[in-house]
Design a protein around this motif. Structure first.
Motif, PDB file in Angstrom:
ATOM      1  N   PHE A   1       0.848  -1.192   0.000  1.00 42.34           N
ATOM      2  CA  PHE A   1       0.000   0.000   0.000  1.00 42.34           C
ATOM      3  C   PHE A   1       0.884   1.243   0.000  1.00 42.34           C
ATOM      4  N   GLY A   2       0.461   2.238  -0.764  1.00 40.92           N
ATOM      5  CA  GLY A   2       1.111   3.548  -0.721  1.00 40.92           C
ATOM      6  C   GLY A   2       2.377   3.623  -1.550  1.00 40.92           C
ATOM      7  N   HIS A   3       3.361   4.342  -1.013  1.00 37.68           N
ATOM      8  CA  HIS A   3       4.610   4.581  -1.741  1.00 37.68           C
ATOM      9  C   HIS A   3       5.735   4.665  -0.717  1.00 37.68           C
ATOM     10  N   GLY A   4       6.931   4.981  -1.143  1.00 37.57           N
ATOM     11  CA  GLY A   4       8.049   5.057  -0.199  1.00 37.57           C
ATOM     12  C   GLY A   4       8.894   3.799  -0.257  1.00 37.57           C
ATOM     13  N   PRO A   5       8.931   3.029   0.846  1.00 38.92           N
ATOM     14  CA  PRO A   5       9.780   1.832   0.847  1.00 38.92           C
ATOM     15  C   PRO A   5       9.124   0.683   0.076  1.00 38.92           C
ATOM     16  N   VAL A   6       8.899   0.935  -1.183  1.00 42.89           N
ATOM     17  CA  VAL A   6       8.182  -0.010  -2.040  1.00 42.89           C
ATOM     18  C   VAL A   6       8.968  -0.129  -3.343  1.00 42.89           C
ATOM     19  N   PHE A   7       9.212  -1.346  -3.788  1.00 46.08           N
ATOM     20  CA  PHE A   7       9.806  -1.526  -5.112  1.00 46.08           C
ATOM     21  C   PHE A   7       8.792  -2.256  -5.981  1.00 46.08           C
ATOM     22  N   HIS A   8       8.121  -1.505  -6.806  1.00 50.14           N
ATOM     23  CA  HIS A   8       7.060  -2.065  -7.642  1.00 50.14           C
ATOM     24  C   HIS A   8       6.872  -1.094  -8.801  1.00 50.14           C
ATOM     25  N   GLU A   9       6.598  -1.630  -9.977  1.00 47.57           N
ATOM     26  CA  GLU A   9       6.481  -0.770 -11.153  1.00 47.57           C
ATOM     27  C   GLU A   9       5.486   0.369 -10.945  1.00 47.57           C
ATOM     28  N   LYS A  10       4.374   0.063 -10.272  1.00 42.81           N
ATOM     29  CA  LYS A  10       3.311   1.076 -10.137  1.00 42.81           C
ATOM     30  C   LYS A  10       3.696   2.245  -9.229  1.00 42.81           C
ATOM     31  N   VAL A  11       4.755   2.090  -8.436  1.00 41.69           N
ATOM     32  CA  VAL A  11       5.156   3.218  -7.597  1.00 41.69           C
ATOM     33  C   VAL A  11       6.092   4.155  -8.374  1.00 41.69           C
TER      34      VAL A  11
END
Ligand SMILES: [Zn+2]
Length: 278
Positions: free
Chosen positions: A257-267
């Motif tokens: 959920f959300g953004h920040g510590p996320v590694f995913h194409e959609k972020v």
């Protein structure tokens, strides 16, 4: 030279803006799919202010060649020939370049506390303001001025599309709450709203809630298209406008959920549209 407005719809996904079918925003051009250099607000705004706007992830090309081409576009945006990457040396900071080398008046209005005027981002700006409300682009539009004697640059960091995707007239008590995510605007350190959600079997993972939040971001994008129409009504005709996002947002995909510590194409995937109105 042109006035230049850079509008950052905080956390707005590419597919959110496409789905909103924004008739005013699309007057600038078609909405491109591009990629942010960073997954959260601070580094992404720093990057944008170096003049590197979201990229198209081109294959079979050296980064230096891409930067060179990308910067040439600023000649068109600003209506001033000969702008290239090395024009920004040594500061490599776009507001300072505009102010010190091209004589622009430079202004920032930001919605998110992590971008507040005490941060290093505030360099080369004549005025830099953290707005009273995190989600009121209309209040920004009402303050904008375009002096006739010199061109101006405006950075607008717009918060309606940021969690909790609330419109300015929506009472705080009615904002949705995600367990573990709160106080987004009271505390600087809690602005990082992203992260890996708990497993699906856990009661905290609630895809229905994620879908609701996604719909709220879509509603915010549709609403902002109306505010942008009000902006279009007040800008002088020699104004170039770029509308993009600092990063995307995850709504339950692969447990995020959300953004920040996320590694995913959609972020990293963001909308990008720009042009002159007339
Ligand atoms: Zn952000």
């Amino acid at each position: 030279m042109n006035h230049y407005i850079l509008i950052i719809l905080d956390s707005c996904r590419y597919d959110t803006l496409k789905a909103a079918r924004p008739k005013n925003i699309r007057k600038l051009g078609s909405i491109e799919r591009r990629y942010s250099y960073a997954s959260w607000t601070s580094p992404s705004h720093y990057n944008l202010l170096t003049g590197l706007l979201p990229h198209s992830s081109p294959r079979n090309v050296f980064a230096s060649e891409y930067y060179k081409k990308d910067f040439l576009k600023f000649s068109e945006r600003l209506g001033h020939a000969g702008i290239e990457f090395k024009s920004l040396i040594p500061k490599l900071y776009f507001p300072a370049f505009l102010k010190e080398k091209l004589g622009y008046s430079t202004h920032a209005m930001v919605s998110l506390p992590v971008l507040n005027p005490k941060t290093v981002l505030n360099h080369g700006f004549d005025t830099y303001q953290l707005m009273d409300k995190h989600n009121d682009m209309r209040a920004m539009v009402r303050q904008m001025k375009f002096p006739a004697d010199r061109p101006s640059f405006h950075l607008l960091n717009v918060g309606e599309t940021h969690y909790p995707y609330a419109l300015p007239d929506e009472p705080m008590e009615e904002w949705p709450r995600i367990s573990g995510v709160h106080g987004v605007f009271k505390h600087l350190d809690s602005e990082i709203t992203g992260g890996k959600l708990l497993k699906r079997k856990d009661k905290f993972f609630d895809q229905e809630k994620m879908d609701l939040l996604r719909k709220r971001q879509l509603r915010a994008a549709k609403y902002l298209d109306g505010v942008i129409e009000e902006l279009f009504d007040i800008v002088p005709k020699n104004t170039w406008i770029t509308i993009t996002a600092d990063h995307g947002e995850l709504f339950g995909e692969e447990g995020y959920f959300g953004h920040g510590p996320v590694f995913h194409e959609k972020v990293f995937e963001v909308p990008f549209v720009e042009g002159k109105l007339r």
